[in-house]
Design an enzyme around this catalytic site. Structure first.
Site, mmCIF file in Angstrom:
data_model
loop_
_atom_site.group_PDB
_atom_site.id
_atom_site.type_symbol
_atom_site.label_atom_id
_atom_site.label_comp_id
_atom_site.label_asym_id
_atom_site.label_seq_id
_atom_site.Cartn_x
_atom_site.Cartn_y
_atom_site.Cartn_z
ATOM 1 N N GLN A 1 -135.480 -81.544 29.007
ATOM 2 C CA GLN A 1 -135.193 -81.442 30.597
ATOM 3 C C GLN A 1 -135.178 -80.276 31.168
ATOM 4 O O GLN A 1 -133.812 -79.959 31.339
ATOM 5 C CB GLN A 1 -134.135 -82.822 30.771
ATOM 6 C CG GLN A 1 -134.117 -83.000 32.468
ATOM 7 C CD GLN A 1 -132.975 -83.780 32.601
ATOM 8 O OE1 GLN A 1 -131.829 -83.487 31.905
ATOM 9 N NE2 GLN A 1 -132.763 -84.574 33.608
ATOM 10 N N SER B 1 -131.883 -78.637 35.976
ATOM 11 C CA SER B 1 -130.657 -77.874 36.525
ATOM 12 C C SER B 1 -130.920 -76.598 36.467
ATOM 13 O O SER B 1 -131.721 -76.088 35.594
ATOM 14 C CB SER B 1 -129.363 -77.960 35.580
ATOM 15 O OG SER B 1 -128.919 -79.516 35.472
ATOM 16 N N SER C 1 -130.399 -78.909 27.179
ATOM 17 C CA SER C 1 -130.187 -79.445 25.929
ATOM 18 C C SER C 1 -131.529 -79.418 25.016
ATOM 19 O O SER C 1 -132.776 -79.830 25.587
ATOM 20 C CB SER C 1 -129.611 -80.958 25.951
ATOM 21 O OG SER C 1 -128.745 -80.973 26.770
ATOM 22 N N GLU D 1 -131.871 -91.627 32.722
ATOM 23 C CA GLU D 1 -130.899 -90.647 31.923
ATOM 24 C C GLU D 1 -129.288 -91.575 31.964
ATOM 25 O O GLU D 1 -128.888 -91.421 30.786
ATOM 26 C CB GLU D 1 -130.741 -89.400 32.668
ATOM 27 C CG GLU D 1 -129.708 -88.254 32.035
ATOM 28 C CD GLU D 1 -129.677 -86.895 32.575
ATOM 29 O OE1 GLU D 1 -130.331 -86.808 33.651
ATOM 30 O OE2 GLU D 1 -129.377 -86.055 31.631
ATOM 31 N N GLU E 1 -118.032 -87.129 39.734
ATOM 32 C CA GLU E 1 -117.812 -87.323 41.140
ATOM 33 C C GLU E 1 -119.110 -87.656 42.035
ATOM 34 O O GLU E 1 -119.200 -88.613 42.794
ATOM 35 C CB GLU E 1 -117.211 -85.737 41.569
ATOM 36 C CG GLU E 1 -115.748 -85.658 41.304
ATOM 37 C CD GLU E 1 -115.849 -84.925 39.925
ATOM 38 O OE1 GLU E 1 -116.940 -84.797 39.316
ATOM 39 O OE2 GLU E 1 -114.879 -84.806 39.233
HETATM 40 C C1 LIG Z 1 -123.660 -81.254 27.783
HETATM 41 C C2 LIG Z 1 -124.343 -80.901 28.819
HETATM 42 C C3 LIG Z 1 -125.839 -80.883 28.625
HETATM 43 C C4 LIG Z 1 -126.660 -80.816 29.684
HETATM 44 N N1 LIG Z 1 -128.168 -80.838 29.525
HETATM 45 C C5 LIG Z 1 -128.954 -80.782 30.750
HETATM 46 C C6 LIG Z 1 -130.167 -80.694 30.326
HETATM 47 O O1 LIG Z 1 -130.853 -81.106 29.155
HETATM 48 N N2 LIG Z 1 -131.134 -80.474 31.179
HETATM 49 C C7 LIG Z 1 -130.741 -80.245 32.402
HETATM 50 O O2 LIG Z 1 -131.480 -80.075 33.450
HETATM 51 N N3 LIG Z 1 -129.422 -80.149 32.947
HETATM 52 C C8 LIG Z 1 -128.454 -80.313 31.930
HETATM 53 N N4 LIG Z 1 -127.047 -80.338 32.080
HETATM 54 C C9 LIG Z 1 -126.761 -79.806 33.405
HETATM 55 C C10 LIG Z 1 -125.907 -81.008 34.268
HETATM 56 O O3 LIG Z 1 -126.744 -81.928 34.646
HETATM 57 C C11 LIG Z 1 -125.120 -80.408 35.248
HETATM 58 O O4 LIG Z 1 -124.230 -79.330 34.864
HETATM 59 C C12 LIG Z 1 -124.617 -81.441 36.294
HETATM 60 O O5 LIG Z 1 -125.432 -82.003 37.057
HETATM 61 C C13 LIG Z 1 -123.599 -80.402 37.220
HETATM 62 O O6 LIG Z 1 -124.226 -79.519 37.883
HETATM 63 P P1 LIG Z 1 -123.277 -77.895 37.822
HETATM 64 O O7 LIG Z 1 -122.894 -77.720 36.702
HETATM 65 O O8 LIG Z 1 -124.262 -76.898 38.674
HETATM 66 O O9 LIG Z 1 -122.022 -78.382 38.753
HETATM 67 P P2 LIG Z 1 -121.789 -78.233 40.311
HETATM 68 O O10 LIG Z 1 -123.145 -79.221 40.923
HETATM 69 O O11 LIG Z 1 -121.659 -76.890 40.898
HETATM 70 O O12 LIG Z 1 -120.523 -79.120 40.447
HETATM 71 C C14 LIG Z 1 -119.601 -78.390 40.379
HETATM 72 C C15 LIG Z 1 -118.240 -79.589 40.739
HETATM 73 O O13 LIG Z 1 -118.247 -79.788 42.046
HETATM 74 C C16 LIG Z 1 -118.394 -81.272 41.992
HETATM 75 N N5 LIG Z 1 -119.305 -81.759 43.340
HETATM 76 C C17 LIG Z 1 -120.627 -81.364 43.380
HETATM 77 N N6 LIG Z 1 -120.936 -81.895 44.495
HETATM 78 C C18 LIG Z 1 -120.179 -82.952 44.866
HETATM 79 C C19 LIG Z 1 -120.303 -84.046 45.915
HETATM 80 N N7 LIG Z 1 -121.225 -84.185 46.585
HETATM 81 N N8 LIG Z 1 -119.239 -84.867 45.957
HETATM 82 C C20 LIG Z 1 -118.170 -84.567 45.010
HETATM 83 N N9 LIG Z 1 -118.009 -83.536 44.287
HETATM 84 C C21 LIG Z 1 -119.141 -82.753 44.038
HETATM 85 C C22 LIG Z 1 -118.893 -81.770 40.924
HETATM 86 O O14 LIG Z 1 -118.505 -83.010 40.384
HETATM 87 C C23 LIG Z 1 -118.262 -80.773 39.885
HETATM 88 O O15 LIG Z 1 -117.010 -81.138 39.582
HETATM 89 C C24 LIG Z 1 -126.090 -80.574 31.114
HETATM 90 C C25 LIG Z 1 -124.751 -80.417 31.333
HETATM 91 C C26 LIG Z 1 -123.875 -80.593 30.029
HETATM 92 C C27 LIG Z 1 -122.285 -80.423 30.098
#
Ligand SMILES: Cc1cc2nc3c(=O)[nH]c(=O)nc-3n(C[C@H](O)[C@H](O)[C@H](O)COP(=O)(O)OP(=O)(O)OC[C@H]3O[C@@H](n4cnc5c(N)ncnc54)[C@H](O)[C@@H]3O)c2cc1C
Length: 394
Positions: free
Chosen positions: A112, A115, A148, A231, A364
């Protein structure tokens, strides 16, 4: 033919024509798909027979009892749980015919590409660009992250910006991306467990034919929402037997280690055992309500519960095991045959479960979804909804 008795006789006919003991594994799986017994709730011709989803259990039990191979669902989870329902909902007939069979059989692994470094929770802010090529296809440039299984994948579901002049949710288009394109570069990312289960993916001049666009130009956000809702169900809603999932190993440790027991640990184990059982049964009910392709926002609630429980249960197990709790030496997840992590040591599971409240939408963000779309509470204020993406501060 789509009630339990009909499915049972169809399954027995499959087993008689292709005895598992003497049939090649992949041949058996292809025959199962063609017999409509892969996912019975899918339409005829696409691996199903349009039966109620709950009847899959009838087929699975008969096949398991006969020693039939499964399609290794953990290894191909992204394809099964996310790509397939989205292709089913939005794909052309040609796309459904081309992609669903090798996906289900496990011949083609999917990942996928959603991100990005600047677009996680705020996924609609993504910056990967897809521009129209002279031949009518698309050329994609950008960077994805946390992907992933990208190192195993043959295909990816990909969202990219096709019109930066529109507000962020409107200028996105959804594609099926060939991971063998020379412009795709996959680099491993090491995570807290010490392994590299996911990757960063650089896309440089990647060519995608228009025939691999899923849904209309600019409709990518709508299509992606189907993927994201599936998902959450797929991460949080696995079918489990009683004491399946994380609660199983901790209950075993409790039984085998009387010397580690304290009153406080007992109380915590009982509470978590009951919560795990409630989550399991709720998941079962949710699954029965699902129609192929389109679960509702309730999946967000399941995924929330799953993440919290996994983290608390694995933490309890590490405490029960004392000094040995965090020890593990098996860092082999990147090997294709070992993409499953549920059967691993307690310390590994404890660290891996930290990702459960981030992957597939953070807890969140899922709380916001439950608040707005399940409970009907007022939506978060959004001041970027009507602004062209190119004019947003980033
Ligand atoms: C093990 C693992 C596998 C993954 N696999 C994939 C994959 O295969 N493909 C893919 O595309 N992505 C993948 N991801 C990515 C995942 O979808 C993102 O990490 C996730 O959506 C959070 O985005 P970010 O890391 O940019 O954090 P951010 O969006 O920067 O968030 C940082 C913090 O701010 C908080 N926050 C953000 N917005 C809000 C809001 N509106 N209200 C309250 N709190 C908020 C969040 O909860 C978090 O605590 C994976 C992540 C992990 C950990």
């Amino acid at each position: 033919m789509t009630d339990a008795a009909g499915l049972l006789s169809r399954t027995r006919a499959l087993l008689a024509a292709h005895p598992p003991a003497t049939t090649d594994r992949t041949d058996f799986l292809k025959a199962r798909f063609d017999a409509g017994l892969a996912w019975v709730h899918y339409p005829a011709g696409l691996g199903g027979v349009g039966a109620p989803r709950s009847l899959q259990a009838v087929v699975d039990a008969e096949l398991t009892a006969a020693g039939a191979p499964d399609n290794d669902p953990r290894r191909i989870g992204i394809g099964l749980g996310m790509a397939a329902p989205t292709i089913l909902r939005y794909g052309t007939d040609e796309q459904k015919r081309r992609f669903l069979r090798p996906l289900w059989v496990g011949e083609e692994v999917w990942c996928q590409l959603f991100s990005e470094p600047g677009a996680g929770s705020d996924l609609a802010a993504l910056a990967t660009r897809a521009v129209r090529a002279e031949d009518g296809g698309w050329i994609v440039d950008g960077q994805k992250v946390w992907t992933s299984s990208a190192h195993l994948a043959r295909w990816a579901i990909l969202i990219a910006r096709t019109d930066p002049g529109l507000p962020k949710h409107l200028g996105i288009t959804y594609f099926l991306c060939d991971m063998t394109d020379p412009g795709v570069e996959v680099r491993p990312l090491r995570q807290i467990t010490g392994e590299a289960e996911f990757n960063e993916v650089f896309l440089t001049g990647v060519r995608i034919p228009d025939a691999h666009r899923l849904g209309g130009i600019g409709e990518g956000w709508k299509v992606a929402r189907t993927t994201l809702m599936n998902e959450r169900v797929s991460i949080g809603g696995a079918r489990l037997p009683r004491e399946g999932g994380m609660i199983g190993p901790v209950a075993r440790t409790w039984r085998e280690r009387p010397e580690a027991r304290t009153h406080d640990l007992h109380q915590r184990l009982l509470t978590l055992w009951v919560e795990a059982e409630v989550a399991r049964l709720t998941g079962e009910r949710l699954r029965q309500q699902l129609v192929a392709g389109e679960p509702g926002p309730e999946g967000a609630g399941m995924k929330l519960a799953f993440a919290r429980l996994n983290q608390e249960i694995s933490g309890l197990e590490v405490e029960l095991l004392g000094d040995e709790g965090l020890l593990y030496a098996d860092w082999t997840l990147r090997r294709p045959e070992l993409v499953d992590f549920t059967g691993r040591d307690a310390g590994f599971r404890y660290l891996r479960s930290k990702g459960n409240s981030i992957e597939g939408g953070t807890s969140e963000v899922l709380l916001n979804i439950v608040a707005e779309r399940v409970l009907g509470l007022p939506v978060e204020p959004r001041n970027d909804k009507d602004v062209a993406w190119k004019d947003l501060a980033r």
